[in-house]
Design a protein around this motif. Sequence first.
Motif, PDB file in Angstrom:
ATOM      1  N   PRO A   1      10.153  11.401 -69.574  1.00 36.77           N
ATOM      2  CA  PRO A   1       8.861  11.386 -68.878  1.00 36.77           C
ATOM      3  C   PRO A   1       8.744  12.560 -67.921  1.00 36.77           C
ATOM      4  CG  PRO A   1      10.322   9.728 -67.941  1.00 36.77           C
ATOM      5  CD  PRO A   1      11.000  10.247 -69.183  1.00 36.77           C
ATOM      6  N   ASN A   2       7.529  13.021 -67.718  1.00 36.50           N
ATOM      7  CA  ASN A   2       7.294  14.140 -66.818  1.00 36.50           C
ATOM      8  C   ASN A   2       7.643  13.769 -65.378  1.00 36.50           C
ATOM      9  OD1 ASN A   2       6.149  16.487 -68.320  1.00 36.50           O
ATOM     10  ND2 ASN A   2       4.724  14.911 -69.027  1.00 36.50           N
TER      11      ASN A   2
ATOM     12  N   LEU B   1       4.819  12.806 -62.943  1.00 37.93           N
ATOM     13  CA  LEU B   1       4.295  11.461 -63.196  1.00 37.93           C
ATOM     14  C   LEU B   1       5.195  10.418 -62.551  1.00 37.93           C
ATOM     15  CD1 LEU B   1       2.470   9.389 -64.686  1.00 37.93           C
ATOM     16  CD2 LEU B   1       4.040   9.606 -66.631  1.00 37.93           C
TER      17      LEU B   1
ATOM     18  N   ASP C   1       5.895   9.859 -71.997  1.00 40.76           N
ATOM     19  CA  ASP C   1       5.250   9.249 -70.839  1.00 40.76           C
ATOM     20  C   ASP C   1       4.714   7.863 -71.180  1.00 40.76           C
ATOM     21  OD1 ASP C   1       5.772  11.492 -69.339  1.00 40.76           O
ATOM     22  OD2 ASP C   1       3.701  12.191 -69.255  1.00 40.76           O
TER      23      ASP C   1
ATOM     24  N   ASP D   1      -3.119   7.773 -70.965  1.00 43.74           N
ATOM     25  CA  ASP D   1      -2.256   8.944 -71.040  1.00 43.74           C
ATOM     26  C   ASP D   1      -2.971   9.975 -71.910  1.00 43.74           C
ATOM     27  OD1 ASP D   1      -0.202  10.777 -71.188  1.00 43.74           O
ATOM     28  OD2 ASP D   1       1.134   9.506 -72.366  1.00 43.74           O
TER      29      ASP D   1
ATOM     30  N   GLN E   1      -0.967  15.170 -68.141  1.00 45.66           N
ATOM     31  CA  GLN E   1       0.178  16.013 -67.828  1.00 45.66           C
ATOM     32  C   GLN E   1       0.142  17.278 -68.690  1.00 45.66           C
ATOM     33  OE1 GLN E   1       2.656  14.940 -65.429  1.00 45.66           O
ATOM     34  NE2 GLN E   1       1.069  13.410 -65.018  1.00 45.66           N
TER      35      GLN E   1
ATOM     36  N   CYS F   1      -0.901  12.665 -75.061  1.00 48.15           N
ATOM     37  CA  CYS F   1       0.390  11.973 -74.937  1.00 48.15           C
ATOM     38  C   CYS F   1       1.520  12.645 -75.695  1.00 48.15           C
ATOM     39  CB  CYS F   1       0.248  10.526 -75.411  1.00 48.15           C
ATOM     40  SG  CYS F   1      -0.013  10.325 -77.197  1.00 48.15           S
TER      41      CYS F   1
END
Length: 221
Positions: free
Chosen positions: A41-42, A45, A67, A59, A125, A62
């Motif tokens: 995951p980022n 975030l 994420d 999201d 993101q 994605c």
Amino acid sequence: MTDDITAAEASPSDGYLGDPAVRAEWDNRYADRRQLWSGQPNGALVAEIAGLTPGRVLDVGCGEGADAVWLARGGWDVTALEVSGVALERAAGHARDAGVDVRWVHATLTEAGFAPASFDLVSAQYPALLRTPEASAERALIAAVAPGGVLLLVHHAGMETREADDSGFDPADYVWPSMVTALLTEDWVVEVDERRPRVVPDGGAGAHHTDDVVLRARRLR
């Protein structure tokens, strides 16, 4: 998830809503590599939603689903949007392996048709959202957030001011966080708007970017 989310809630194999050229471009990018991103995951975030009560989350972009899977594991009701069918197939596989449920939407943000104010968190993101004269993508991000909800937009710092290059990348073609901030009304409060060192997962494309621009805004009403 409540019934007011009226987007085409597609599985990865269902019909795509959006510009076929955009889908083809991103399908080709993903097809060139067995795995494009790190699978983690980022970092922005993870940091920015700490303390938020899990609810409905969108999201945006994605990718291969890192994420979305992480959010679902954390108790969020996840809708994940992506233009690349190749990426969505990988993302759905990761979700199955993790034993979590995610609602996959194969569409561009502007064509997805989400009902307004549907999500407690909208996370984008490093999105590659194309600009339009009507600021359609920016307005779609803002409109998707429910009262009391959060919009989290994270991008690579410095990209907005780069010159167009021989690869075909032109910053003028894309939406950047400052463009979203400019459209926020008195119904919003900006909680974070800053440049910071990027938390870079091991492996994956984009690891050469060292700083992020992070925008976190809360809709008051």
